[in-house]
Design a protein around this motif. Structure first.
Motif, mmCIF file in Angstrom:
data_model
loop_
_atom_site.group_PDB
_atom_site.id
_atom_site.type_symbol
_atom_site.label_atom_id
_atom_site.label_comp_id
_atom_site.label_asym_id
_atom_site.label_seq_id
_atom_site.Cartn_x
_atom_site.Cartn_y
_atom_site.Cartn_z
ATOM 1 N N TRP A 257 77.687 62.490 17.580
ATOM 2 C CA TRP A 257 78.541 63.580 18.677
ATOM 3 C C TRP A 257 76.884 63.443 19.385
ATOM 4 O O TRP A 257 76.703 63.524 20.639
ATOM 5 C CB TRP A 257 78.282 64.843 18.363
ATOM 6 C CG TRP A 257 78.290 65.841 19.403
ATOM 7 C CD1 TRP A 257 77.653 66.969 20.232
ATOM 8 C CD2 TRP A 257 79.434 66.495 20.310
ATOM 9 N NE1 TRP A 257 77.774 67.722 20.574
ATOM 10 C CE2 TRP A 257 78.825 66.928 21.624
ATOM 11 C CE3 TRP A 257 80.315 65.174 21.235
ATOM 12 C CZ2 TRP A 257 79.407 67.239 22.702
ATOM 13 C CZ3 TRP A 257 81.223 65.629 21.942
ATOM 14 C CH2 TRP A 257 80.643 66.984 22.754
ATOM 15 N N LYS A 260 76.417 60.369 21.807
ATOM 16 C CA LYS A 260 77.310 60.035 22.958
ATOM 17 C C LYS A 260 76.833 60.111 24.111
ATOM 18 O O LYS A 260 77.980 59.236 25.014
ATOM 19 C CB LYS A 260 78.174 61.700 22.305
ATOM 20 C CG LYS A 260 77.192 62.776 23.837
ATOM 21 C CD LYS A 260 78.277 64.528 24.139
ATOM 22 C CE LYS A 260 77.658 65.384 24.630
ATOM 23 N NZ LYS A 260 76.491 65.902 23.826
ATOM 24 N N GLN A 268 84.454 57.279 25.084
ATOM 25 C CA GLN A 268 84.779 58.967 24.359
ATOM 26 C C GLN A 268 85.992 58.939 24.099
ATOM 27 O O GLN A 268 85.383 60.026 23.153
ATOM 28 C CB GLN A 268 83.683 59.542 26.076
ATOM 29 C CG GLN A 268 82.848 58.878 26.603
ATOM 30 C CD GLN A 268 81.432 59.704 26.221
ATOM 31 O OE1 GLN A 268 81.811 60.800 25.776
ATOM 32 N NE2 GLN A 268 80.330 59.091 26.350
#
Length: 678
Positions: A257, A260, A268
């Protein structure tokens, strides 16, 4: 003051005993002086020619920093300078115990000690040790069986200790993170992580470290290669489902995370789904039942081991004397190793597995909160909203341009929103806000080694409440189960709060539940959903909470009262209740020592008495206008006197907004009073 913003969670430091820093705060300086002798003696022995003496001295220091608040003193006494070179000692046993001592020192000493460790250049030998361990794990000098039997375990144990030192220091010190970036530590620890299938403990330590160093570290993101991302993916998607692997996958999900921004936009949604699938599976597990089952398993294992030991002891009586003499040296060595191993984490497998599950659930909840919070504004960004009398015109212009909102509304991306609802995350979080399983708590209370798990179970409950606060502010009512579900939830929260007679003693719990209740009532008020918590219950909460030493608790209770009051102001027959609420908020605004709490109380007054016939009557009867006129110059003076020295830029920005609204509200109240008294 406006919509509440949940703070993002930072990774917690490792603590070998569970409460090193709390112990340090509880013990006074007299005891530090009392233990100066043993500490000095152990430090002196670190330079002894005998490897065994050095090893025992390191082990003694590792225990000493757990039991007493000696960390700052040891740092001042050059413990770091003496222990650092031992990380590269010719003896693997000395390396391991020196690393264990530094691990405990960094965990128990907090920011001050970690800063001192970096200043004294602990990172140079630490990075060198990490590189040597990496090379040692790849060594082909011995046969596979020899490596396994002789030093592979030692090298992996040393690497585990070293990674924990790195994690603790990087959590506390930005310079350490910068060194991590520049010295290629990422490649080393990823190599360790790639061994997750054969050493999950080392992999968990690496995953903890990675989740720390990848947070808000754009420089490190550039160093991630496709091969590195592949290692993370392999660990995150491991098919093993033991509790240790559940923790590993959760920590790696948190790291993914953090990364990202590296992921192409077309991927995504896939990554977010993979992360939240893991978090959903973690939260699905019943931690209370796991505690009960694991304790039963431990009891059975110990009983079986005891029976086997009795049988072995009976058979041992027939051994010949020569065999006994031959075994003496081995037993003496085993006793010494048992002494050294005292500094390592517990080896009881059931306790370790249960702790891993509880840690995984806590981490999962923290990741969800961070997903919902986004990035906090920096002080530089808040500096744009300067706190000064001259900024009033700018503030008023900004306020009007933003349609009455100083902060932009919280929002979620479509991908996160969809994944949260698809994996039933809100439902699972609500299940976690209940008090921990009573049977599990009783079991842990009766067993000293399991007792620390009670705190972990309570922490999970608090994290779930913080998650709930974020979700009710972000998700549509329908995704939360509709109006009936919110009403049931409000009743549930009030039961959690009001049926605990000692709730005021648990500040963390009170802050978490008051934050959740505040967000829930705000959502219900904005959607015109009738509230199921009575004004009397809320006044009970507020009277108890306003005396709490925690500023966050006091802010929450006055905000809750403001939300309830604004709803009651639109109803008939609420005059007396509004007068009670108004008097309470006025007293808080004028007497609370914190400007933040005072500002929140003023904000609540603006909400309660902004509209409604009953509110107008109540404002006249409690002489609200004259009280605010009298307090206005006091509030402005306190802001000038205390502002920049006591409060952050964000707080000053919000207080400036309150000051502007106070001037507007006084003008409005003058109009109301003139109309009603003419």
């Amino acid at each position: 003051m406006g919509k509440s913003r949940t703070k993002r969670f930072k990774r917690p430091q490792f603590s070998p005993t569970g409460d090193c820093q709390a112990e340090a705060a509880a013990v006074d300086g007299a005891e530090e002086e009392e233990d100066d002798g043993p500490a000095a003696e152990l430090l002196e022995k670190l330079q002894h020619p005998s490897a065994e003496v050095r090893e025992c001295a390191c082990a003694g220091l590792a225990r000493l920093v757990q039991q007493r608040p000696l960390c700052p003193g040891l740092a001042r006494r050059d413990a770091v300078r003496l222990l650092g070179p031992l990380l590269l000692d010719p003896s693997l046993a000395v390396r391991e115990t020196a690393a264990g001592a530094l691990r405990n020192l960094s965990a128990c000493g907090g920011f001050e000690v970690c800063d001192a460790m970096v200043t004294k250049d602990i990172m140079t030998p630490l990075v060198a040790l990490l590189k040597e361990c990496g090379a040692g794990l790849d060594s082909d000098e011995m046969s596979p069986q020899e490596r396994k039997d002789q030093n592979r375990n030692s090298v992996e144990n040393i690497a585990n200790e070293a990674v924990n030192i790195l994690w603790n220091i990087c959590e506390c010190n930005n310079r350490a993170v910068s060194i991590f970036n520049k010295e290629g530590c990422l490649e080393i620890v990823l190599k360790y992580l790639s061994r997750f299938s054969t050493n999950v403990d080392l992999a968990i330590s690496v995953a903890n470290c990675l989740q720390t160093v990848t947070e808000d570290n754009p420089e490190l993101l550039k160093s991630f290669s496709a091969a590195g991302l592949q290692i993370l993916e392999s660990a995150m998607l491991s098919s093993v489902n033991s509790m240790e692997y559940i923790l590993l996958k959760t920590l790696v999900a948190g790291t993914v995370w953090n990364l990202k921004d590296l992921i192409p936009s077309r991927s995504q949604a896939e990554i977010i789904n993979a992360v939240l699938k893991i978090l959903s599976e973690v939260l699905e597990m019943d931690a209370g039942q796991a505690v009960i089952q694991m304790k039963v398993a431990e009891t059975q294992r110990l009983k079986t081991a005891e029976t086997e030991e009795i049988l072995e002891s009976a058979n041992g009586d027939v051994l010949i004397e020569d065999d006994e003499m031959e075994g003496m040296s081995h037993r003496r060595k085993a006793r010494r190793k048992a002494f050294v191993s005292d500094l390592l984490p517990p080896t009881d497998k059931e306790l370790r597995q249960t702790t891993a599950l509880l840690s995984a659930q806590q981490t999962a909840l923290e990741i969800i909160v961070n997903m919902c919070c986004g990035e906090d504004p920096s002080d530089d960004e808040w500096e744009e909203f300067s706190s000064s009398d001259e900024s009033d015109v700018f503030m008023e212009t900004s306020f009007n341009e933003c349609g009455g909102q100083l902060l932009s509304p919280l929002c979620l991306s479509h991908e996160i929103h969809a994944a949260l609802t698809n994996y039933l995350i809100p439902k699972k979080i609500v299940e976690k806000i209940a008090f921990p399983n009573r049977t599990a708590v009783d079991i842990c209370s009766e067993n000293p080694t399991w007792k620390p798990l009670i705190r972990k179970m309570n922490t999970i409950q608090c994290r779930a409440l913080v998650c709930l606060q974020s979700l009710v502010s972000l998700l549509d009512v329908d995704h939360l189960g509709g109006a009936p579900a919110l009403q049931t939830l409000a009743q549930h929260l009030s039961q959690l709060l009001f049926y605990q007679p000692d709730f005021a003693k648990h500040t963390d719990f009170l802050e978490a539940i008051s934050s959740a209740l505040r967000a829930l009532l705000q959502t219900m008020a904005s959607k015109n959903i009738s509230q199921c918590v009575t004004p009397d219950q809320l006044m009970t909460l507020c009277k108890a909470g306003i005396n709490n030493s925690n500023t966050g608790v006091r802010v929450n209770v006055v905000s809750i009262l403001g939300i309830t009051g604004s709803v009651l102001a639109k109803e008939d027959g609420t005059l007396e209740t509004l007068k009670t609420i108004g008097c309470f908020l006025l007293e808080v605004a004028t007497k609370d020592p914190s400007l933040v709490v005072a500002g929140e109380a003023l904000d609540a007054l603006f909400d309660v008495f902004a509209d409604g016939k009953e509110a107008e009557k109540a404002s006249i009867q409690i002489r609200l206008l004259s009280a605010l006129k009298e307090f206005q110059p006091v509030f402005k003076m306190k802001m000038r006197k205390e502002g920049r020295s006591k409060y952050s830029q964000e707080q000053l920005c919000v207080l400036d907004n309150v000051k502007m609204n106070l001037r507007r509200f006084i003008t409005y109240q003058e109009t109301v009073e003139k109309r009603l008294t003419s």
